[in-house]
Design a protein around this motif. Structure first.
Motif, PDB file in Angstrom:
ATOM      1  N   ARG A   1       0.834  -1.212   0.000  1.00 26.17           N
ATOM      2  CA  ARG A   1       0.000   0.000   0.000  1.00 26.17           C
ATOM      3  C   ARG A   1       0.864   1.256   0.000  1.00 26.17           C
ATOM      4  N   ALA A   2       1.957   1.223   0.745  1.00 26.91           N
ATOM      5  CA  ALA A   2       2.855   2.378   0.762  1.00 26.91           C
ATOM      6  C   ALA A   2       3.500   2.583  -0.607  1.00 26.91           C
ATOM      7  N   ILE A   3       3.869   1.486  -1.274  1.00 23.62           N
ATOM      8  CA  ILE A   3       4.445   1.608  -2.620  1.00 23.62           C
ATOM      9  C   ILE A   3       3.426   2.193  -3.583  1.00 23.62           C
ATOM     10  N   GLU A   4       2.167   1.768  -3.479  1.00 25.39           N
ATOM     11  CA  GLU A   4       1.126   2.326  -4.339  1.00 25.39           C
ATOM     12  C   GLU A   4       0.982   3.827  -4.132  1.00 25.39           C
ATOM     13  N   ARG A   5       1.000   4.271  -2.884  1.00 25.55           N
ATOM     14  CA  ARG A   5       0.895   5.714  -2.614  1.00 25.55           C
ATOM     15  C   ARG A   5       2.099   6.458  -3.176  1.00 25.55           C
ATOM     16  N   ARG A   6       3.283   5.859  -3.030  1.00 31.61           N
ATOM     17  CA  ARG A   6       4.483   6.532  -3.524  1.00 31.61           C
ATOM     18  C   ARG A   6       4.490   6.649  -5.036  1.00 31.61           C
ATOM     19  N   CYS A   7       3.829   5.728  -5.721  1.00 31.66           N
ATOM     20  CA  CYS A   7       3.753   5.823  -7.191  1.00 31.66           C
ATOM     21  C   CYS A   7       2.982   7.058  -7.638  1.00 31.66           C
ATOM     22  N   VAL A   8       2.256   7.694  -6.725  1.00 33.12           N
ATOM     23  CA  VAL A   8       1.526   8.925  -7.021  1.00 33.12           C
ATOM     24  C   VAL A   8       2.245  10.131  -6.433  1.00 33.12           C
ATOM     25  N   ASP A   9       2.781   9.974  -5.210  1.00 32.09           N
ATOM     26  CA  ASP A   9       3.326  11.122  -4.481  1.00 32.09           C
ATOM     27  C   ASP A   9       4.826  11.327  -4.676  1.00 32.09           C
ATOM     28  N   ASP A  10       5.563  10.265  -4.946  1.00 34.28           N
ATOM     29  CA  ASP A  10       7.030  10.320  -4.952  1.00 34.28           C
ATOM     30  C   ASP A  10       7.555  10.329  -6.388  1.00 34.28           C
ATOM     31  N   VAL A  11       8.426  11.276  -6.695  1.00 35.53           N
ATOM     32  CA  VAL A  11       8.950  11.412  -8.052  1.00 35.53           C
ATOM     33  C   VAL A  11       9.775  10.196  -8.443  1.00 35.53           C
ATOM     34  N   ALA A  12      10.586   9.655  -7.528  1.00 37.07           N
ATOM     35  CA  ALA A  12      11.437   8.514  -7.850  1.00 37.07           C
ATOM     36  C   ALA A  12      10.597   7.285  -8.208  1.00 37.07           C
ATOM     37  N   PHE A  13       9.551   7.031  -7.433  1.00 36.89           N
ATOM     38  CA  PHE A  13       8.685   5.893  -7.729  1.00 36.89           C
ATOM     39  C   PHE A  13       7.952   6.108  -9.059  1.00 36.89           C
TER      40      PHE A  13
END
Length: 493
Positions: free
Chosen positions: A98-110
């Motif tokens: 779930r954290a990875i899914e959120r980072r795919c939206v919020d985090d530039v690196a992901f």
């Protein structure tokens, strides 16, 4: 129809600047005339670029791709995308799907690694579980990559273990003695409920109307009340947990009896494998679990273990062999036994198998000291040339190690006394002093930088796969700091 003032640039609200200052252009609603380039999102030396090049050009994803044998169905996410996300997530401490899914939206690196695709957490979790063995195999690939970059010397290695929290609460564990009592109570409750069910069935058979009221219009006379069904399921879990504890006690007694018989035959200079088997089966038949032996309902493979802080946790025992040159992990495994003593031979054998060479020196702490390991260390010195420096006992903080006595070693000195004398020599003290500096920072980096203190997957196989994935990402982080993003493909061939 209505008069409106021409729209101009909006001035910042609030108190005006002290002077007529000109600010840089800032328009949050600006529409991009050209599509953005993902390549411009990150600096050249970013870890995400290293991971992308690693997955696309260096790592062998054949074991992952070989698992896709069905052409039909909705197209899944590209395995490269998933491996990118998992490696970068496990390297930076973002391990939850779930954290990875959120980072795919919020985090530039992901977003860079996912090519601006937002993989949902269920797909990430299923991919990790489905390809766990292949992902764990990235550990050996990372080790071989480090060898190509001359980061593994195999001159001196350190072996140690750490306790990883299981994905289960210790309050969900039950001892063997309490299991037996609870099982008897549940059996009594089931008998009482069955008697009530029989009474209800007898009454329901009187008329169809009463039967429909008791069981429903489409019910059968063999249907059981929900409460009885729950108790039977609970009883099945209790019985399975009790059987597991009894099987473990039998296996432990069998192994102990077989080892004892083999030692007796060695002293008598005889060899009778059937006698060894008979001794093991006899001991297993008589074995009875200790009343405090426990089983966990959430993760039955995990065990109550004492960690370095002295607290008892539901955990697995994670083992690692670390090379001295760049703190690269050369062997990684997980066991369900709290003791480290059983892992000395297996871990050093795995280290030699993974690297293709035996280390010249192996540093291990007092947790591995046993008569069997001292004998194995002596044999390893003769066969492989690996000198083992094994602490024979824990020292208090204020206690000093006495100097090595002068003169020859007494002929009647035991293996433990010889090892203790070896550690008191100047070369022994100099070598063993490096143990903490080699292996313990690695555990600290995995716990803090990679958020690896607690496992997410359950079961011994799940714990082993996740620990090796953590070890692989640790090695890749070391490779990134050593080689950087520039020329990784060229350096590795």
């Amino acid at each position: 129809m209505f008069e409106v003032e021409p729209v101009g640039k909006k001035r910042p609200q609030g108190r005006p600047a002290a002077v007529d200052k000109t600010f840089r252009e800032f328009d949050p609603h600006q529409v991009l005339l050209l599509p953005p380039s993902l390549d411009e999102w990150l600096p050249e030396d970013h870890l995400a670029r290293f991971v992308a090049e690693l997955v696309d050009e260096v790592l062998d994803l054949g074991p992952v791709l070989a698992d896709y044998t069905e052409k039909r169905g909705y197209p899944p996410y590209d395995p490269r995308l998933m491996v990118r996300l998992l490696i970068y997530g496990y390297t930076t401490g973002i391990r939850s799907s779930r954290a990875i899914e959120r980072r795919c939206v919020d985090d530039v690196a992901f977003r860079f690694l996912a090519a601006d695709q937002a993989a949902d957490f269920r797909s990430i979790a299923r991919f990790r579980r489905r390809h766990l063995e292949a992902l764990a195999g990235l550990f050996t690939q990372s080790l071989h990559l480090a060898q190509k970059l001359d980061m593994v010397k195999m001159g001196r290695v350190a072996l140690d273990g750490t306790k990883l929290e299981a994905s289960a609460s210790k309050h969900k564990a039950m001892s063997y003695g309490r299991l037996t009592d609870k099982e008897e109570r549940v059996e009594a409750e089931i008998a009482e409920l069955e008697a009530k069910a029989r009474a209800l069935l007898a009454e329901a058979e009187a008329t169809d109307t009463a039967e429909d009221q008791a069981f429903g219009a489409d019910g059968k006379d063999v249907d059981l009340p929900a409460e009885l069904d729950r108790r039977e399921k609970r009883l099945a879990k209790l019985q399975a947990a009790r059987a597991q504890i009894e099987a473990e006690a039998a296996d432990k007694a069998r192994a102990h009896a077989e080892d004892k018989e083999r030692r007796r035959q060695e002293r008598a200079r005889t060899a009778d494998e059937q006698a060894v088997t008979d001794a093991g089966e006899k001991a297993a038949a008589k074995a009875r679990p200790k009343p405090k032996a426990q089983s966990n309902f959430t993760d039955p493979d995990s065990r109550i273990m004492k960690n370095s802080d002295g607290a008892y946790i539901q955990a697995y025992n994670a083992q690692a062999v670390v090379d001295d040159k760049h703190q690269v992990i050369t062997a990684a495994d997980v066991t369900t036994n709290p003791s480290d003593a059983l892992n000395y031979t297996t871990m050093l054998d795995q280290c030699a198998h993974n690297t293709g060479a035996h280390p010249r020196q192996a540093l291990v702490d007092a947790g591995y000291c046993s008569q069997a390991n001292l004998e194995a260390a002596k044999k390893r010195q003769l066969s492989c040339g690996t000198g083992t420096f094994m602490a024979t006992g824990r020292l208090k903080r204020e206690e000093q190690v006495p100097p090595a006595p002068r003169g020859r070693i007494p002929k009647d000195a035991t293996l433990k006394e010889r090892m203790a004398r070896k550690l008191r020599t100047k070369p022994g003290k100099a070598a063993y002093s490096r143990r903490k500096a080699i292996v313990e920072p690695v555990f600290g980096q995995i716990m803090t930088c990679q958020n690896g203190r607690r496992l997410l997957l359950r079961g011994e196989n799940g714990a082993r796969g996740e620990w090796r994935l953590l070890a692989a990402c640790h090695n890749l982080r070391k490779i990134f700091r050593h080689a950087g993003t520039a020329g990784l493909t060229a350096q590795t061939g």
